[in-house]
Design a protein around this motif. Structure first.
Motif, mmCIF file in Angstrom:
data_model
loop_
_atom_site.group_PDB
_atom_site.id
_atom_site.type_symbol
_atom_site.label_atom_id
_atom_site.label_comp_id
_atom_site.label_asym_id
_atom_site.label_seq_id
_atom_site.Cartn_x
_atom_site.Cartn_y
_atom_site.Cartn_z
ATOM 1 N N LYS A 7 0.657 -1.466 0.481
ATOM 2 C CA LYS A 7 -0.096 -0.207 -0.577
ATOM 3 C C LYS A 7 1.000 1.430 0.023
ATOM 4 O O LYS A 7 0.573 2.446 -0.080
ATOM 5 N N ARG A 8 2.187 0.494 0.893
ATOM 6 C CA ARG A 8 2.602 2.289 0.578
ATOM 7 C C ARG A 8 4.129 1.395 1.283
ATOM 8 O O ARG A 8 4.669 0.763 1.803
ATOM 9 N N ILE A 9 4.637 2.855 0.307
ATOM 10 C CA ILE A 9 6.441 1.524 0.226
ATOM 11 C C ILE A 9 7.174 3.561 0.168
ATOM 12 O O ILE A 9 7.020 4.214 -0.140
ATOM 13 N N VAL A 10 8.928 2.800 -0.019
ATOM 14 C CA VAL A 10 9.463 4.363 0.550
ATOM 15 C C VAL A 10 11.180 3.719 -0.346
ATOM 16 O O VAL A 10 10.797 2.901 -0.022
ATOM 17 N N VAL A 11 11.628 4.845 -1.184
ATOM 18 C CA VAL A 11 12.004 4.982 -1.830
ATOM 19 C C VAL A 11 13.421 5.396 -1.860
ATOM 20 O O VAL A 11 12.993 6.709 -1.398
ATOM 21 N N ARG A 116 5.235 12.819 10.964
ATOM 22 C CA ARG A 116 4.310 12.043 10.470
ATOM 23 C C ARG A 116 2.742 12.461 9.605
ATOM 24 O O ARG A 116 2.490 12.071 8.756
ATOM 25 N N ASP A 117 2.250 13.340 10.426
ATOM 26 C CA ASP A 117 0.435 13.863 9.691
ATOM 27 C C ASP A 117 1.004 14.437 8.754
ATOM 28 O O ASP A 117 0.608 14.993 7.399
ATOM 29 N N ASP A 159 4.308 4.836 8.265
ATOM 30 C CA ASP A 159 3.769 3.233 8.565
ATOM 31 C C ASP A 159 3.946 2.370 6.771
ATOM 32 O O ASP A 159 3.415 2.240 6.612
ATOM 33 N N ALA A 160 4.416 2.853 6.038
ATOM 34 C CA ALA A 160 5.177 2.338 4.697
ATOM 35 C C ALA A 160 5.359 0.489 5.442
ATOM 36 O O ALA A 160 5.523 -0.154 6.423
ATOM 37 N N ASP A 161 4.709 -0.546 4.323
ATOM 38 C CA ASP A 161 4.881 -1.592 4.520
ATOM 39 C C ASP A 161 5.950 -2.512 3.538
ATOM 40 O O ASP A 161 6.501 -3.587 3.956
ATOM 41 N N SER A 224 12.347 -4.675 11.888
ATOM 42 C CA SER A 224 11.308 -4.639 13.423
ATOM 43 C C SER A 224 10.123 -3.763 13.691
ATOM 44 O O SER A 224 9.416 -3.744 14.301
ATOM 45 N N HIS A 225 10.096 -2.577 12.452
ATOM 46 C CA HIS A 225 8.410 -2.210 12.004
ATOM 47 C C HIS A 225 7.809 -2.617 11.546
ATOM 48 O O HIS A 225 6.476 -2.168 10.973
#
Ligand code: GLU
Length: 368
Positions: A7-11, A116-117, A159-161, A224-225
């Motif tokens: 749903k959400r990725i960080v590159v 975060r917000d 909250d990336a997956d 770990s998250h």
């Protein structure tokens, strides 16, 4: 990532991909990455980009700087950051937004929540956050220092997956592939332990396999998250096609099945201890025990200057780190009770004032 559950990725993209020759920005290696990001978004996957490169991109404005000072590097970052954003923006037909962070921002719980917000709000409105460390203003004490670790902190905050870290090699090898032609690529890592750090270049070396050590630290923070993490070769456009097909083009670090609670993760991996409490060498702090077990009797020394609510490090005199915890006492008060000869007074005081560290705010550290 056909039918991807993501749903959400960080590159995370490094300087060498953006300004390969320190002659300003180049889109040469960025096209494949931008295409990957665009495909992800078409499939409804939200993307956060952590982009290094401000210093490398600004370098060419400062002549004759083989070994620039910290001040000149900050100026390079200020000059290069704008170029870098402009280069990325040319590659996307959707809006982006710039966030420049320091470790000082991330380790302050209030500012962390505010970051975060902002990320959530940008994503909700269809903008892609492009994040870098605020190199132009950061002094050493406030720095994360490398964007691998920054990307993991961002992935946790967002909250990336999935976290995708681009490297200049295909992933983690059992030995340095630049020096050992027979080095084997490790396709999957299920546990990050001392052996994995050794492969990345040794526990005490900061010149790892292509900066691999900070990438492993980042992977450790992320998994770990509960965040699946890939280290891939960012110079090879095929890495991104493989990712899109749901394949693993590099090294996959599988996430913990039971991720750490958000606030404990922040305390362990993002916050920074403001002081230390040194305990007796035979003292042990176990996860299933209560914080009431830490009393002033166990405390040998209080170091640093901290306030109620600050994160502190609990460690033994031999250096072993036991835990990070939220302190219910200021360093001043804790030193006062610890130095009391009258043990009955000290214990009565603690019974009235409460435990030294909060029960729900102890993050036990594993020693690697
Ligand atoms: N923030 C730095 C920059 O933009 C890069 C840090 C890193 O390479 O990890 O130049």
């Amino acid at each position: 990532m056909t039918d991807s559950p993501r749903k959400r990725i960080v590159v995370k993209v490094g300087s060498a991909l953006i300004a390969p020759h320190k002659q300003g920005c180049s889109s040469h290696y960025l096209l494949g990455i931008a295409q990957f990001i665009t495909y992800c978004r078409i499939q409804g996957i939200q993307v956060v980009l952590v982009s290094s490169g401000s210093v490398a991109a600004g370098w060419h404005h400062f002549e004759g700087q083989a070994q620039p000072s910290v001040t000149v590097k900050k100026a390079m970052a200020a000059a290069g950051q704008a170029d870098m954003m402009a280069t990325w923006n040319k590659l996307f037909d959707f809006p982006t937004a710039q966030l420049l962070l320091t470790h000082g921002d991330l380790r302050n719980r209030e500012r962390y929540i505010s970051i975060r917000d902002t990320i959530f709000s940008l994503l909700e409105h269809g903008l892609m956050p492009i994040i870098n460390e605020n190199d132009a203003v950061t002094a050493d004490k406030l720095k994360v220092g490398d964007n691998d670790n920054l990307s993991a902190m961002v992935a946790a905050a967002a909250d990336a997956d999935t976290l995708v870290i681009c490297s200049d090699v295909d992933g983690l090898y059992d030995q340095n592939p630049h020096e050992h032609p027979n080095a084997k690529l490790i396709k999957q890592v299920t546990e990050i332990n001392a052996d994995i750090y050794a492969m990345a270049g040794g526990a005490s070396s900061d010149v790892g396999t292509g900066g691999m050590r900070t990438k492993i630290q980042a992977a450790e923070k992320a998994i770990s998250h509960g965040i699946e993490t890939f280290i891939i070769n960012g110079f090879n456009a095929d890495s991104f096609s493989q990712l899109l097909k749901g394949q693993n083009p590099g090294t996959l670090f599988t996430p913990y099945e039971k991720p750490m609670q958000e606030h404990l993760h922040w305390m362990t991996h993002t916050s920074q201890a403001q002081g230390e409490v040194i305990v007796e060498d035979d003292f042990d702090l176990a996860l299933d025990q209560h914080s009431e077990q830490l009393t002033s009797d166990d405390v040998v020394e209080v170091k640093g200057d901290f306030s109620v609510g600050d994160t502190i490090l609990v460690r033994k005199g031999d250096g072993t780190k036991l835990a990070k915890a939220k302190s219910n006492y200021s360093s001043c008060l804790l030193s006062f009770i610890t130095e009391q000869d009258d043990q009955a007074f000290a214990s009565e005081f603690q019974q009235k004032t409460g435990p030294i560290i909060s029960d729900k705010n102890i993050a036990i550290l594993k020693s690697i």
